[in-house]
Design an enzyme around this catalytic site. Structure first.
Site, PDB file in Angstrom:
ATOM      1  N   GLY A 164       0.846  -1.194   0.097  1.00 15.15           N
ATOM      2  CA  GLY A 164       0.019  -0.064   0.015  1.00 15.15           C
ATOM      3  C   GLY A 164       0.957   1.590  -0.034  1.00 15.15           C
ATOM      4  N   ALA A 165       1.647   1.383   1.033  1.00 12.14           N
ATOM      5  CA  ALA A 165       2.620   2.421   1.095  1.00 12.14           C
ATOM      6  C   ALA A 165       3.715   2.446   1.943  1.00 12.14           C
ATOM      7  CB  ALA A 165       1.735   3.718   1.667  1.00 12.14           C
ATOM      8  N   MET A 166       4.705   2.974   2.150  1.00 13.48           N
ATOM      9  CA  MET A 166       5.728   3.057   2.862  1.00 13.48           C
ATOM     10  C   MET A 166       6.348   4.223   3.662  1.00 13.48           C
ATOM     11  SD  MET A 166       8.157   0.970   3.870  1.00 13.48           S
ATOM     12  CE  MET A 166       9.247   1.496   5.106  1.00 13.48           C
ATOM     13  N   ASN A 218       8.965   5.592   4.680  1.00 14.47           N
ATOM     14  CA  ASN A 218      10.385   6.225   4.691  1.00 14.47           C
ATOM     15  C   ASN A 218      10.479   7.461   5.361  1.00 14.47           C
ATOM     16  OD1 ASN A 218      10.864   3.987   2.667  1.00 14.47           O
ATOM     17  ND2 ASN A 218       9.795   5.432   1.414  1.00 14.47           N
ATOM     18  N   HIS A 276      -1.848   6.120   8.513  1.00 14.62           N
ATOM     19  CA  HIS A 276      -0.974   4.930   9.070  1.00 14.62           C
ATOM     20  C   HIS A 276       0.610   5.295   8.806  1.00 14.62           C
ATOM     21  CE1 HIS A 276       0.024   0.468   9.496  1.00 14.62           C
ATOM     22  NE2 HIS A 276       1.158   0.789   8.793  1.00 14.62           N
ATOM     23  N   GLU A 277       0.902   5.439   7.632  1.00 15.07           N
ATOM     24  CA  GLU A 277       2.418   5.906   7.419  1.00 15.07           C
ATOM     25  C   GLU A 277       2.750   7.218   8.399  1.00 15.07           C
ATOM     26  OE1 GLU A 277       3.459   3.494   5.852  1.00 15.07           O
ATOM     27  OE2 GLU A 277       1.641   2.679   4.891  1.00 15.07           O
ATOM     28  N   GLU A 290       3.792  -2.565  13.171  1.00 13.76           N
ATOM     29  CA  GLU A 290       2.929  -2.514  12.701  1.00 13.76           C
ATOM     30  C   GLU A 290       1.530  -2.720  13.352  1.00 13.76           C
ATOM     31  OE1 GLU A 290       2.806  -1.511   9.727  1.00 13.76           O
ATOM     32  OE2 GLU A 290       5.035  -1.892   8.944  1.00 13.76           O
TER      33      GLU A 290
HETATM   34  N1  TRP Z   1       6.079  -0.769   6.276  1.00 12.18           N
HETATM   35  C1  TRP Z   1       4.870  -0.815   5.288  1.00 12.18           C
HETATM   36  C2  TRP Z   1       3.730  -0.400   5.952  1.00 12.18           C
HETATM   37  O1  TRP Z   1       3.065  -1.056   6.515  1.00 12.18           O
HETATM   38  C3  TRP Z   1       4.553  -2.053   4.598  1.00 12.18           C
HETATM   39  C4  TRP Z   1       5.604  -2.233   3.424  1.00 12.18           C
HETATM   40  C5  TRP Z   1       5.585  -1.265   2.499  1.00 12.18           C
HETATM   41  C6  TRP Z   1       6.090  -3.390   2.719  1.00 12.18           C
HETATM   42  N2  TRP Z   1       6.207  -1.865   1.199  1.00 12.18           N
HETATM   43  C7  TRP Z   1       6.477  -3.113   1.500  1.00 12.18           C
HETATM   44  C8  TRP Z   1       6.386  -4.600   3.211  1.00 12.18           C
HETATM   45  C9  TRP Z   1       7.230  -3.671   0.571  1.00 12.18           C
HETATM   46  C10 TRP Z   1       7.007  -5.554   2.337  1.00 12.18           C
HETATM   47  C11 TRP Z   1       7.678  -5.263   1.226  1.00 12.18           C
HETATM   48  O2  TRP Z   1       3.016   0.407   5.922  1.00 12.18           O
HETATM   49 ZN    ZN Z   2       2.644  -0.175   8.627  1.00  9.03          ZN
END
Ligand code: TRP
Ligand code: ZN
Length: 878
Positions: free
Chosen positions: A267-269, A271, A303-304, A326
């Protein structure tokens, strides 16, 4: 098959690295042909590292160009570089700078981990182990370092250059190139590294924190989509304000950037300072996005953002601790939505999701504890158990400690662990210490797999005026865990008197009861209430206060009494679902429902629909019969999905056909000409109206099919259009094929709307759907490298089209395994995720089990990624 047992990683083997990297200086030269990465790593031995201890850096598919220490090139005998990494045999036992250079091919990176190119934009995904595809590194979350990043790229194709932290320099680099330098002052693990280079549009805004710091906000996207980012920006600002209000947590950098990309595995990350999003969780406009999409955007943006504290400022020591960030962050985003919208509706939807996704995982071959103690492929542990069950555990903690006690625990957690990488044990210790309680047994929730069953027997003694609840918990064995411990179950409850109002008691004995909370910590307990003048009706597990299967054996009469009178909205909803479930299960097992029992449920549904106190969104959720998968799970074994499908449809018809007039009146009354707005009230109104339409179709009411076709054609927003399309397709109405064709023609150019068409098609419970999907995939224009497209079609099929996926002739299973084998070569994460759809196979009847096993065995012979072979091995072990 390559079984890589030797690759299994165990929690018990955790040890810190003998060296740490304290700072990182990266220089990216991004060209259209390739990208050169020069890394300067400042390394030092940790205390106690013996001379001659090798330094082992991770790498994945890298080709080493040059290598030096403190400027002096190494000799071939000093190191070994292979496909998994780089080993320095005898690094200096002091602080030194290691310099390496590698060249990457982002264009060919279809795994979408590390540095890759999405629709022309260079971007990164490093969690969990993608950074090692960018440079040699200690790619483990317990190594925190400060990063400085210099990027050089062609000005024409990449005018926008972004990385974590603050922009400190930009300029011309000659030859049509330009550069930017970014510095992130907060030490972070490599999985939070990100960069983006591309030709992007943006919207900007700002947020002033409680302490008066002005933060510049921006969302970057492909040109022309800027206006579709406004809802995401609005969600971001509300998230920032909420985290200050609710948890006292402020943002810590001067900029916060979000980038939307089209090709993304998740979904998203989160960073640091540079969140990267799957564009489906950023873009929204009323004629292409549904209320569900708006909701998803708000939730994931939150969430992010919340990860900035729960994940980034305090991170995980190792990947076994994934749910430290998480589970906690999902809990936080759930609370955000509850505070922003309707708490009851949010709770019900979350529990529906938990039961639909997590319960089958926990009861099947892929069951694992929220904190696993071994893995072969960490990417396969980004599961609903880690995320959603992880959030349930945090929620139970909050229930047990109360809101103030929970907050004290959070505050102490940050006080102790800010700026470091830590564990579930440390998390729990903060709550235990802040509240002076012992959480040793509570910790079992993190260590044990499986959904506990909570059985309750009640008895009333009119003579003694006592009411007794006999409670029993049991968790069945799961793969690798034959015996189970008793868990701490917080059971919120209330007693209702004959007129439906709350009933008190003069005393209570037998188990820990605090007000309206029973804490069950043994396998069994008996709770006796005294001073009970009449037999009460117990409302148990209010708000779904523990993630268990409740078996209360209560009568339909008591359930419908709760549906009318319970002060807890969750249990009012639950009671209606339980009545429907009981009728469906009995019918599948061969005992048809009585007219009287269906009439009683029908009347209760009618009263719910007509209630003046319940809100629309709640009604939309309540007017339903549990889905096919839930009915299957309740039955538990030897399932015939076709039989369940028929029974459920028959029950829907029996319950809702008598309500046709009332449903139609509601449908008409809820029509609105107001411009689209995603607020809770408008969303609820649309949800209920579309629900009534679905029920009119399910009840085969006269004119319903045409009504749906009219709504489809005249819809003023995507929510209404999709609802008409999806319910017509599910009901397989004569109009539905024309609607599907129209939808495709109307929206085929917008990939995110194409996904909706793919998903509705894949979910159609009719013969022929597999051939349709094969034709879609065979079309050369179908983008086999885009996870959203692939998932919309095939993951939807495997998860939501149970009758066609689990066809007795095996065609559904074979379609999925053939797809998995093909896509595994392109993107193993997408392939393994789709394969998890097989987790229901042990519950099916014998012919279907055989067919599933045959399809899975067919995969086994092939050369597979570790991602897929790990899932396959576990799937077949059961
Ligand atoms: N940390 C991310 C989240 O929960 C999860 C995530 C995003 C992820 N991209 C990924 C996990 C690629 C594994 C691989 O919001
Ligand atoms: Zn997360």
């Amino acid at each position: 098959m390559r079984t890589e047992t030797e690759h299994t990683i165990y929690l018990k083997d955790y040890a810190p690295s003998p060296y740490r990297i304290v700072s990182v200086d990266l220089d990216f030269k991004i060209l259209v042909e390739n990208t050169r990465v020069r890394a300067l790593l400042t390394v030092e031995p940790i205390e106690g590292t013996a001379p001659g201890t090798p330094l082992v850096l991770d790498g994945d598919g890298l080709v080493l160009g040059s290598i030096a220490i403190d400027g002096a090139p190494l000799m071939l005998s000093d190191y070994a570089a292979n496909d998994d990494g780089l080993t320095l045999f005898e690094p200096p036992l002091r602080k030194f700078v290691l310099e390496t250079e590698v060249t990457l091919q982002p264009e060919n990176n279809t795994k979408l981990m590390g540095l890759y190119r999405s629709s022309g934009t260079w971007c990164t995904q490093c969690e969990p182990e993608g950074f090692r595809r960018i440079t040699y590194y200690l790619d483990r979350p317990d190594n925190l370092a400060v990063f400085k990043v210099r990027m050089t790229a062609p000005l024409d194709v990449a005018p926008v250059l972004l990385a974590n932290g603050n922009l400190v320099d930009t300029g011309d680099a000659g030859d049509g190139l330009h550069y930017a330098v970014w510095e992130d002052p907060f030490p972070k693990p490599a999985y939070l590294f990100a960069l983006v280079a591309g030709d992007l549009g943006s919207i900007t805004d700002s947020f002033t924190t409680g302490s008066g710091r002005k933060v510049d906000l921006a969302i970057y996207c492909s040109h022309g989509k800027e206006a579709q980012c406004l809802w995401a920006m609005d969600s971001l600002k509300r998230s920032m304000a909420w985290d200050e209000r609710r948890f006292g947590l402020e943002y810590d950098l001067d900029v916060f950037n979000i980038v939307a990309v089209s090709d993304f595995n998740f979904g998203a990350m989160e960073n640091k300072g540079l969140n990267i999003f799957n564009d489906r969780l950023v873009f929204a406009k009323p004629d292409t996005a549904t209320d569900g999409d708006y909701d998803g955007i708000e939730r994931v943006i939150a969430h992010e953002y919340f990860h900035n504290w729960t994940g980034n400022r305090v991170t995980c020591r190792d990947w076994f601790q994934l749910c430290l960030k998480e589970g906690l962050t999902v809990y936080r985003d759930q609370e955000f939505t509850s505070d922003e919208r309707s708490r009851a509706v949010k709770r019900i939807s979350d529990v529906v999701t938990l039961r639909r996704a997590q319960f089958p995982e926990d009861g099947g071959p892929l069951a694992h504890p929220p904190r696993p103690d071994q893995y072969r492929e960490i990417n396969n542990f980004y599961t609903t158990t880690v995320y959603e069950k992880g959030a349930e555990i945090v929620r139970m903690l909050a229930t047990l400690l109360g809101e103030a006690g929970f907050r004290k625990g959070m505050d102490l957690y940050f006080e102790r662990h800010d700026g470091s990488a830590t564990t579930i044990e440390a998390f729990l210790a903060a709550f235990a210490d802040a509240n002076g309680v012992n959480l040793d047994q509570f910790k079992t929730w993190y260590l044990q797999a499986g959904t506990p069953k909570l059985s309750v027997d009640e008895s009333y003694d009119a003579e003694k005026q006592t009411y007794t609840l006999k409670l029993k918990q049991e968790t069945l064995p799961t793969p690798g865990q034959a015996t189970k411990q008793a868990l701490v179950l917080p059971i919120k409850f209330g007693l209702l008197g004959p007129n439906g109002s709350p009933m008190g008691w003069s005393g209570v004995s037998g188990a820990e009861v605090r007000g309206e909370l029973i804490v069950l910590d043994g396998a069994t307990a008996e709770v006796t209430f005294t001073g009970i003048a009449n037999r009460p009706v117990a409302s148990l597990l209010r708000g779904f206060s523990a993630p268990v299967v409740l078996d209360s054996q209560s009568s339909q009469e008591d359930q419908l009494f709760l549906a009318r009178h319970d002060s807890d909205p969750f249990n009012r909803w639950q009671a209606l679902q339980d009545v429907g479930m009981a009728l469906a299960v009995a019918a599948v097992k061969g005992t048809p429902w009585s007219d009287a029992s269906v009439t009683a449920l029908s009347q209760a549904m009618g009263d719910t629909l007509g209630s003046e106190t319940l809100d629309d969104a709640f009604k939309a959720l309540a007017l339903n019969i549990p889905d096919e998968q839930s009915i299957g799970r309740e039955i538990g074994r030897d399932i015939d999905p076709d039989a369940i499908h028929l029974v459920r449809n028959a029950l829907l018809r029996a319950v809702f056909e008598p309500l046709a007039t009332q449903l139609l009146a509601t449908y008409n009354a809820l029509a609105s000409t107001a411009p689209y707005s995603p607020d809770a009230a408008s969303t609820g109104r649309r949800a209920l109206r579309n629900r009534t339409l679905g029920l009119l179709l399910a009840g085969e009411a006269a004119g319903a099919q045409v009504l749906a076709a009219q709504q489809y054609a005249g819809a003023g927003n995507m929510t209404d259009r999709m609802a008409a399309l999806a319910s017509s397709t599910y009901a397989n109405t004569p109009e539905s094929l024309g609607m599907l064709a129209d939808f495709r023609a109307r929206f085929g150019g917008d990939p995110l709307v194409l996904d909706k068409w793919l998903a509705v098609t894949a979910a159609a419970p009719r013969d022929g759907v597999i051939d349709e999907m094969k034709a879609i995939l065979a079309d050369p224009s179908f983008p086999k490298t885009n996870p959203n497209r692939l998932r919309s079609l095939v993951a939807t099929f495997a998860m939501n089209n149970i009758t066609q996926f689990a066809r007795a002739d095996g065609a559904g299973f074979r379609f999925v395994t053939e797809f998995v084998a093909e896509v595994d070569k392109i993107n193993p994460q997408v392939a393994s995720r789709v394969l998890t759809g097989f987790r229901i196979w042990p519950m099916l009847d014998a012919p279907r089990r055989e067919a599933a096993k045959a399809a899975l065995s067919g995969l086994q012979g092939q050369s597979l990624s570790r991602n897929v072979s790990d899932i396959l091995t576990r799937m077949l072990a059961s």
